[in-house]
Design an enzyme around this catalytic site. Structure first.
Site, PDB file in Angstrom:
ATOM      1  N   ILE A 202       0.920  -1.176  -0.005  1.00  0.00           N
ATOM      2  CA  ILE A 202       0.052   0.022   0.127  1.00  0.00           C
ATOM      3  C   ILE A 202       0.780   1.272   0.152  1.00  0.00           C
ATOM      4  O   ILE A 202       1.907   1.302   0.848  1.00  0.00           O
ATOM      5  CB  ILE A 202      -1.088   0.044   1.446  1.00  0.00           C
ATOM      6  N   HIS A 203       0.841   1.984  -0.983  1.00  0.00           N
ATOM      7  CA  HIS A 203       1.568   3.259  -0.984  1.00  0.00           C
ATOM      8  C   HIS A 203       0.906   4.343  -1.586  1.00  0.00           C
ATOM      9  O   HIS A 203       1.321   5.599  -1.507  1.00  0.00           O
ATOM     10  CB  HIS A 203       2.730   3.082  -1.341  1.00  0.00           C
ATOM     11  N   ARG A 204      -0.045   4.416  -2.502  1.00  0.00           N
ATOM     12  CA  ARG A 204      -0.800   5.442  -3.305  1.00  0.00           C
ATOM     13  C   ARG A 204      -1.320   6.427  -2.396  1.00  0.00           C
ATOM     14  O   ARG A 204      -1.821   6.233  -1.314  1.00  0.00           O
ATOM     15  CB  ARG A 204      -2.098   4.949  -4.092  1.00  0.00           C
TER      16      ARG A 204
END
Ligand code: UD1
Ligand code: UDP
Length: 352
Positions: A202-204
């Site tokens: 998860i990084h957006r």
């Protein structure tokens, strides 16, 4: 012929690994690498250069950790100086990060032809910084190397000259094929004593920069009966601390890992859950089902083929997707044959 390649973020190092390896077979093409420093932690940058034999950048800038405007502006100024000094025949950029756009702008303002690898991708969501970076870079590129016919069509729809567009497949498929043979089990994996696991990233910004969304995502993941391995991007770590979120007990958080370990986890997991562009495709390359924590994706072919499911950030939707994964078997031709780097270089070699 001299090419200056501008890169700066994790997915670009991985793409560069294929290109820089293939270029060794083209003695007439010389590559000079500029690293903008957008990503700078050892496990977000150096690890890839070391384990994937990417040539050491001739220029190392320090522009990471800034706001978009400051980062892109600093990059533009410094890349311009380098291009004036190096006088390349061409500038090459990958993907859709701020480093992509800065490299593209610096090139076009000096009238240096620009090659864009991974052109033509669109999410049609202009609130994503990456979408703006892609559209602008494509508009000013002379060579647009696209992974699929769909991405070619996106460019044609925006009025880009068909003669500039080359369907070469996805360069990340080149990388996946090559490194599958060299993958490495993470040293800590056996200690977890897992029979089955989900691999998650998860990084957006659209997920991390909204406390409600990030909390919902963790609530959704908490419902999984399977354990989840989460190599955590520094952006997400920072936000978890800022929002004071607690990580559910079925999630094993690890620091960002090298590519060889990442491939091992992708090959051995039962399911991929991600908001990463690259990881969505790697799930497919390694024949794994993918649940995507976004409302839309640039990699539409995988969704249309029933190989990837878009669920967004709501806990309920994530929970449903985790228990009812029932996708089709993939076919392996959606993004080419894994020879994108060679195809690109064959085209550039005859560049006049
Ligand atoms: C960037 C790209 C995104 C890509 C992602 C790959 C843009 C607009 N976004 O997002 O398209 O999917 O890279 O991972 O270019 N940080 C560190 N150490 C690092 C790198 C980042 O601590 O080595 C932290 C910093 O707090 C930084 C934040 O992460 O401010 C965000 O980094 P940034 O490069 O701005 O964006 P990404 O989210 O990584
Ligand atoms: N990746 C990695 N280690 C990690 C997480 C991701 O090597 O801890 C790799 C992943 O396999 C893929 C690339 O990084 O090749 C994707 O980068 P990222 O998700 O940061 O960016 P995106 O593709 O979304 O732009």
């Amino acid at each position: 012929m001299k090419i200056v390649t501008v890169l700066g973020a994790r997915p670009q190092f991985i793409k560069a690994a294929a290109f820089s390896r293939a270029i060794k077979n083209y003695p007439n093409i010389k590559e000079v690498i500029v690293h903008t420093g957008q990503h700078y932690d050892v496990n977000m940058s150096n690890v890839f250069f070391d384990e994937m034999d990417i040539p050491t950048p001739k220029y190392q800038l320090h522009t990471g950790g800034n706001s978009h405007g400051a980062m892109t502006g600093q990059q533009l100024e410094k890349i311009e100086e380098i291009l004036i000094l190096e006088k390349p025949d061409m500038v090459l950029v990958y993907g859709d990060t701020n480093s992509t756009l800065a490299g593209a702008l610096a090139a076009i303002k000096l009238h240096i032809p620009l090659a864009h690898v991974e052109a033509g991708l669109r999410s049609f969501n202009r609130r994503m910084p990456e979408e703006i970076n892609r559209i602008l870079t494509d508009q000013i590129s002379s060579y647009l190397f696209v992974p699929s016919l769909g991405s070619k069509q996106n460019l044609l729809n925006e009025g880009i000259d068909a003669n500039k567009i080359f369907v070469v497949g996805d360069i990340m498929y080149d990388v996946s094929l090559y490194y599958k043979e060299k993958m490495v089990k993470p040293t800590w994996f056996d200690n977890l004593k897992l029979k089955e696991f989900i691999l998650c990233t998860i990084h957006r910004a659209e997920n991390t920069d909204d406390a409600y969304k990030l909390k919902e995502i963790f609530e959704g993941l908490a419902t999984s009966e399977k354990s989840i391995i989460l190599p955590l991007h520094p952006r997400t770590l920072k936000k978890i601390k800022d929002y004071n979120l607690s990580i559910p007990s079925n999630i094993y958080v690890v620091d960002p890992i090298g590519y060889l370990e990442m491939v091992w986890l992708e090959v051995h997991c039962d399911l991929v859950v991600t908001d990463s562009g690259g990881v969505q495709k790697e799930a497919y390359f390694h024949n794994k089902q993918c649940v995507t924590l976004r409302e839309e994706t640039e990699w539409v072919e995988l969704v249309e083929a029933g190989l990837n499911r878009l669920v967004g950030h709501e806990a309920k939707k994530i929970q449903e997707a985790l228990v009812s994964v029932n996708f089709k078997d993939g076919n392996n031709n959606i993004y080419g044959a894994g020879d994108a780097a060679k195809k690109i270089l064959d085209i550039l070699e005859v560049y006049k």
